[in-house]
Design an enzyme around this catalytic site. Structure first.
Site, PDB file in Angstrom:
ATOM      1  N   GLU A   4      -3.432  10.983   3.441  1.00 32.15           N
ATOM      2  CA  GLU A   4      -4.597  10.619   4.497  1.00 32.15           C
ATOM      3  C   GLU A   4      -4.567  11.961   5.193  1.00 32.15           C
ATOM      4  O   GLU A   4      -3.593  12.330   5.747  1.00 32.15           O
ATOM      5  CB  GLU A   4      -3.958   9.439   5.250  1.00 32.15           C
ATOM      6  CG  GLU A   4      -3.917   8.338   4.592  1.00 32.15           C
ATOM      7  CD  GLU A   4      -3.654   7.049   5.635  1.00 32.15           C
ATOM      8  OE1 GLU A   4      -4.453   6.317   5.774  1.00 32.15           O
ATOM      9  OE2 GLU A   4      -2.682   6.841   5.795  1.00 32.15           O
ATOM     10  N   GLU A  15       0.835  -1.131  -0.029  1.00 32.87           N
ATOM     11  CA  GLU A  15       0.060   0.095   0.004  1.00 32.87           C
ATOM     12  C   GLU A  15       0.845   1.218   0.124  1.00 32.87           C
ATOM     13  O   GLU A  15       1.848   1.279   0.807  1.00 32.87           O
ATOM     14  CB  GLU A  15      -0.836  -0.032   1.214  1.00 32.87           C
ATOM     15  CG  GLU A  15      -1.841   1.304   1.453  1.00 32.87           C
ATOM     16  CD  GLU A  15      -2.621   1.344   2.772  1.00 32.87           C
ATOM     17  OE1 GLU A  15      -3.145   1.969   3.008  1.00 32.87           O
ATOM     18  OE2 GLU A  15      -2.713   0.071   3.227  1.00 32.87           O
TER      19      GLU A  15
END
Length: 475
Positions: A222, A217
């Site tokens: 974020e 990932e």
């Protein structure tokens, strides 16, 4: 022959919402109209005639007594274009898409969403990002503490796992199947074409089953309006895998660093590196270098050892553009940690200073992350809240019982009570994030001078002096 599984429902057609996508070179950027698919976990699962296989956090034990029978009995249905908005809070715009947190329907309440960029109607767009630059404009102005508007890449199969499932997944990418990430999530209802019904724990806010779904990932963005990070998570595997037991690395079992993926990752969070005025939100745009009150162009560069597509990944660099101004990434303000990008030196120094287990190095570091990027990854756009750790790892003190004066504990300015899902869902049901101007190209080609006309400038409706924004989002 294996039983047909994860079958396609016929009660609703699948109508992917459109998403513009620009590919850039030194000569400029070319626009294509791609589309988005909602993850399968949000979709209606029924027996083909409308009887739910899964309802109110529980599997129907008659239709789903075991993984294989459940998959053979149950159909994954489509989402119409109007239902994307009315049931999932996903609305399209000329430059991109907007996601809302809480969407109430006659059948229940949906929280957030997770969407994948499509290449064709039945395959995901695959990104190979070494020696490449990826850009996206994000509006996080309506995201308070405790929420996460996430833009990231995961090593899913282009077809959603149809081929890898040996015929047990007939739905595929068109219906959002095949999700995996470095946390090896146990909440996926189907993994590799089989239902995750064994040991299903419905007592949790987000129910989980016995198996997890693991893969590398790369978190590009974020963030909420108060904190942001970008993080690389390599894994000791190629592609995705169904995990069982120790290989999942379950934190609750004390096995976090025994699994196949690096769950901590190497993250760049300016606040965590003691640069507390780089990113945030106030009505005065000058209070932060990057002010989330206005849209932000986020540019990420994947630099190789020799400047070629085949070299090893050695650095992941970041800069921003806002209101026509280029803003370099923050520098670490910790004397023992030097730099402003993800490279081996900064990652090693952070792990040492913060006293963290260096699972990033143990799982192959940037070289392994680059190998996953080279194989191809799928872009995910999401909005979510966190019923496990209340998003404290992103925007507050984490672990919450640690001394906040210890280096690395503070990740953002939010209160330790701010991310409880009962609170965020009640107080901020209309919280939202917008993803615009999705672009990829060789390093240097998605910068402002190469952007197409329609992908430039601010957004008067959501940025600048918008007086309609509720003051609750400044709290």
């Amino acid at each position: 022959m294996p039983a047909s599984a994860q079958q396609v429902g016929t009660l609703k057609p699948e109508e992917h919402p459109p998403m513009p996508f620009w590919t850039c070179t030194e000569k400029g950027c070319t626009k294509e109209m791609k589309s988005l698919a909602q993850d399968s976990n949000w979709r209606w699962i029924h027996n083909g005639q409308g009887t739910n296989c899964y309802d109110k956090k529980e599997w129907d034990t008659t239709l789903c007594p075991d993984p294989e029978t459940c998959a053979a009995n149950c159909h994954l249905d489509g989402i119409t274009s109007d239902t994307y908005a009315s049931s999932y809070g996903v609305t399209t715009e000329p430059r991109g898409v907007k996601l809302e947190l809480v969407t109430k329907t006659p059948y229940g309440t949906n929280i957030g969403s997770r969407l994948y960029l499509m290449d064709t109607e039945s395959t995901y767009q695959m990104f190979k990002l070494k020696n490449t630059e990826f850009s996206i404009t994000v509006d996080a102005s309506r995201l308070p503490c405790g929420l996460n508007g996430a833009v990231y890449f995961v090593e899913m199969d282009a077809d959603g796992g149809k081929l890898a499932s040996d015929g047990t997944n007939t739905a595929g990418a068109k219906y959002g199947t095949g999700y995996c990430d470095a946390q090896c999530p146990h909440d996926m209802k189907f993994i590799k074409g089989k239902a995750n019904v064994l040991e299903w724990n419905s007592t949790l806010s987000t129910p989980i089953g016995k198996y997890g779904s693991c893969c590398a990932e790369m978190d590009i963005w974020e963030a909420n309006s108060r904190a942001t990070a970008y993080t690389a998570h390599p894994c000791n595997l190629t592609g995705s895998m169904l995990c069982d037991g120790v290989e999942c690395g379950d934190t609750t079992k004390g096995e976090r660093y025994k699994g196949v993926c690096d769950k901590d990752g190497c993250d760049f969070n300016a606040f965590r590196l003691d640069n507390k005025t780089f990113y945030g939100r106030t009505s005065n745009m000058q209070d932060f270098d990057v002010n989330s009150r206005a849209p932000i162009m986020v540019v990420t560069q994947f630099v190789t050892s020799d400047g070629t597509d085949t070299g090893d990944l050695v650095d992941i660099r970041r800069f921003y553009m806002q209101n026509g101004k280029l803003i370099p990434n923050a520098n670490s303000s910790l004397a023992e940690v030097k730099g402003n990008s993800l490279n081996k030196q900064l990652c090693d120094e952070m792990k040492t200073v913060f006293g963290d287990t260096n699972d990033f190095a143990a799982k192959g570091g940037l070289k392994a992350m680059g190998e996953a990027l080279d194989r191809g990854m799928v872009l995910a756009l999401s909005l979510w809240d966190d019923d496990t750790a209340n998003m404290l790892w992103l925007d507050s003190a984490f672990p919450p019982d640690a001394d906040p004066a210890t280096p690395g504990i503070l990740r953002g300015p939010c209160k330790k009570t701010s991310g409880k899902i009962a609170y965020t869902r009640k107080q901020y049901p209309r919280a939202s994030v917008r993803y615009l101007d999705l672009m990829v190209g060789k390093i240097g080609t998605t910068s402002e001078s190469h952007r197409p006309e329609e992908a430039q400038g601010g957004d008067e409706e959501y940025g600048g002096d918008d007086r309609r924004l509720s003051e609750q989002f400044l709290a």
